[in-house]
Write an enzyme that holds these catalytic residues in place. Structure first.
Site, PDB file in Angstrom:
ATOM      1  N   GLU A 176       0.823  -1.201   0.000  1.00  0.00           N
ATOM      2  CA  GLU A 176       0.000   0.000   0.000  1.00  0.00           C
ATOM      3  C   GLU A 176       0.861   1.256   0.000  1.00  0.00           C
ATOM      4  OE1 GLU A 176      -3.765  -1.484   2.709  1.00  0.00           O
ATOM      5  OE2 GLU A 176      -2.067  -0.546   3.715  1.00  0.00           O
ATOM      6  N   CYS A 177       0.626   2.150  -0.922  1.00  0.00           N
ATOM      7  CA  CYS A 177       1.227   3.479  -0.957  1.00  0.00           C
ATOM      8  C   CYS A 177       2.754   3.415  -0.823  1.00  0.00           C
ATOM      9  CB  CYS A 177       0.590   4.369   0.096  1.00  0.00           C
ATOM     10  SG  CYS A 177       0.797   6.135  -0.246  1.00  0.00           S
ATOM     11  N   GLY A 178       3.322   3.691   0.338  1.00  0.00           N
ATOM     12  CA  GLY A 178       4.758   3.604   0.501  1.00  0.00           C
ATOM     13  C   GLY A 178       5.282   2.211   0.201  1.00  0.00           C
ATOM     14  N   LEU A 220       5.453   1.936  -3.532  1.00  0.00           N
ATOM     15  CA  LEU A 220       6.648   2.587  -4.074  1.00  0.00           C
ATOM     16  C   LEU A 220       7.878   1.694  -3.890  1.00  0.00           C
ATOM     17  CD1 LEU A 220       6.195   6.290  -2.843  1.00  0.00           C
ATOM     18  CD2 LEU A 220       5.751   5.370  -5.131  1.00  0.00           C
ATOM     19  N   GLY A 276      -0.935  -0.805  -4.865  1.00  0.00           N
ATOM     20  CA  GLY A 276      -1.502   0.464  -5.310  1.00  0.00           C
ATOM     21  C   GLY A 276      -1.343   1.508  -4.227  1.00  0.00           C
TER      22      GLY A 276
END
Length: 447
Positions: free
Chosen positions: A328-330, A333, A419
Site C-alpha cells: 500500500e502506498c509507501g 513505491l 496500489g
C-alpha cells in the site's frame, strides 16, 4: 449499556492546534490517574501516534463512511465500558467533508469543544464560534478553547464577547516550546521523536494544571453508547478463523508505519499470527505465508532501502514463491524498480513491479475510495505526494466516494496486489481473509 463522559474536539479549519491540545488534555488527565481514551476522526496515521503516546492507550480511527456506523458504535461502546473520558479529535474543519466531524458528533450526541487559533483576532473569535454553534440544531457546542492567545487580556476580550451559552473553556498563550514538529504529510511520526515528545506533553499538561479536572469532566456529559448486535455473517467468519495457521509478515519501522490497529486486530481475529520485521535493518523477511507492506515514508529512507540488498532479494524470492503480498502506498513505491527523490536522485527499489515512483513537493492525491478487487470491494483512502509511471496495465481503478472520475489504480502481478490505496480491513473482512490466504489463485511471478 456502556456510558462514559465524552467530548468532541473540533475546529473551524485545519491548523488550529487540535492534535496538540487533544494530546495535552489527555496527558493532563492521565497524570491525575484518569483513563482517557482518544479517537481520531477520519483516515489518519500520524495524529493517532501522537495521541497514543500522550494518552497511554491505543488510538483508533472513526469514520462513518470508511469504517461504517456499526464499527464506530462498537468501538465507542467498548471504550465507554472501561474509561473515565472519551475524547474524539475531529478532522479538518467542523463541517468539512462528507461525512464531516459534525456528522459524527451528531450521530453519537457528543458535545463539541471548538479549538481556534485566535492569533490575529479577538472578538471576531466569539462571532466565529457562535456561527459554528448555530449552523446545525443537532450539534451542540460545549465551549471554546482559545489557542495561541497573545496575553491574558487577549483571552479576556474573547471571553467577554462570547454569548452566555458558549463559555471559554480555557486559553493557551503562544508558546513555541509546546509546538509539535511537522513534515509534508502532517506531523512527524511519534516513533521517530518519542523522547522529544515527552517534555512537550508534560509542559502542555502543566499549562492546564490551573484547571479543575472534575469541572472539566463535567463539561463532557455522560453519553450512552449502544453496542451493536454482531451480524450473523461476522460471527460465522470469526468462528471459521479463515486465517488460522497462517503467518503474516508485516513491515514496520520508520519507513513503513502507516498501520491501523483495526487492521492488525482483524487479522488476529481471523486467526493469523503476525510477525513484524524491518526492511531497513533486517536481512530477510521472516518465515511467513503472506506479506503486508504498509504505507509510510520510504522516500525519507530510500538510500537505506536501496543499500539493503539482502532484504530486496528476500522480497523478490517471496514474490516468486507465489505467496500473497499486499503493498500500500509507501509499500507500493518500495515494490517499484526505482524511486526518484525531489532532488532528482533515482534509487533502486525491490523491482517487483515495473515502473518508477517520483516524489513531488506539492499536489498529490487524497480522498476516500473503494478498491475493486477480485476478492471483493474494500474501502480505504489515498493520501500521497508522489506519482508512478511505466506501470503495467491496472487490474482495476478504485471508485471514489463522491466523484465519478476513476480513482487510484490497483495492480496485480503474480501474487502481488499493490496500489496507492490504504485499505481499511474491517470494511470487508471476508475479502481481506481471501486476499491474505490466496483464495484467488495467482501464477508465480516471473522475474
Amino acid at each position: 449499556m456502556p456510558a462514559c463522559p465524552a467530548l468532541f474536539l473540533s475546529a473551524p479549519a485545519s491548523g488550529q492546534g487540535k492534535t496538540t491540545i487533544s494530546a495535552f488534555i489527555a496527558r493532563w488527565l492521565r497524570n491525575q490517574g484518569l483513563r482517557v481514551r482518544v479517537f481520531k476522526t477520519g483516515p489518519d496515521y500520524l495524529d493517532p501516534q501522537i495521541l497514543q503516546q500522550a494518552s497511554g492507550q491505543p488510538v483508533e480511527q472513526l469514520d462513518i463512511w470508511m469504517c461504517g456506523e456499526t464499527y464506530c458504535r462498537e468501538r465507542l461502546a467498548l471504550a465507554a465500558a472501561s474509561n473515565d473520558l472519551i475524547l474524539i479529535e475531529g478532522a479538518m474543519g467542523m463541517f468539512d467533508g462528507n461525512p464531516s466531524s459534525a456528522d459524527l458528533a451528531a450521530l453519537f450526541n457528543i458535545p463539541v469543544a471548538v479549538i481556534m487559533d485566535v492569533s490575529g483576532m479577538a472578538q471576531t473569535a466569539a462571532a466565529l464560534v457562535n456561527g459554528l454553534a448555530m449552523q446545525r440544531a443537532d450539534v451542540r457546542v460545549a465551549g471554546l478553547i482559545a489557542n495561541r492567545c497573545g496575553s491574558q487580556y487577549h483571552a479576556d476580550l474573547i471571553r467577554d464577547a462570547l454569548p452566555d451559552s458558549i463559555p471559554l473553556l480555557f486559553s493557551l498563550q503562544r508558546n513555541d516550546e509546546v509546538t509539535l514538529p511537522e513534515r509534508h504529510l502532517g506531523l512527524v511520526q511519534a516513533c521517530e521523536i518519542a523522547d522529544e515528545l515527552e517534555p512537550i506533553f508534560e509542559r502542555g499538561a502543566a499549562l492546564l494544571a490551573h484547571l479543575n479536572a472534575r469541572d472539566f469532566l463535567a463539561l463532557a456529559p455522560v453519553v450512552e453508547f449502544h453496542a451493536p448486535v454482531q451480524s450473523r455473517d461476522a460471527e460465522t467468519l470469526s468462528a471459521k478463523a479463515p486465517l488460522a495457521g497462517k503467518t503474516i509478515a508485516i513491515a514496520r519501522d520508520a519507513a513503513f508505519s502507516f498501520i491501523y490497529s483495526a487492521n492488525t486486530g482483524l487479522l488476529e481475529t481471523l486467526g493469523a499470527e503476525l510477525r513484524y520485521f524491518s526492511p531497513l535493518t533486517d536481512a530477510h523477511i521472516p518465515p511467513a505465508d503472506a506479506l503486508w507492506l504498509p504505507g509510510g515514508y520510504p522516500e525519507l529512507h530510500a538510500h537505506t532501502l536501496q543499500a539493503n540488498h539482502s532484504m530486496r532479494q528476500s522480497l523478490r524470492e517471496f514474490h516468486q514463491s507465489g505467496k500473497p503480498i499486499l503493498a500500500e502506498c509507501g509499500g507500493f513505491l518500495y515494490c517499484l524498480e526505482q524511486l526518484t527523490q525531489l532532488d532528482g536522485t533515482s534509487l533502486q527499489m525491490a523491482g517487483l513491479l515495473p515502473g518508477t515512483g517520483v516524489m513531488r513537493d506539492r499536489g498529490g492525491c487524497q480522498g476516500m475510495q473503494t478498491a475493486l478487487l477480485p476478492e471483493g470491494e474494500v474501502r480505504g483512502h489515498a493520501h500521497h505526494r508522489s506519482a508512478a509511471s511505466g506501470l503495467p496495465e491496472a487490474l482495476s481503478h478504485a471508485r471514489r466516494s463522491r466523484h465519478p472520475a476513476p480513482g487510484e489504480a490497483m495492480y496485480r502481478v503474480g501474487s502481488l496486489t499493490a496500489g496507492y490505496l490504504h485499505l481499511f480491513f474491517p470494511a470487508n473482512p471476508q475479502a481481506i481473509a481471501d486476499l491474505f490466504s490466496g483464495a484467488v489463485q495467482a501464477e508465480p511471478a516471473q522475474l
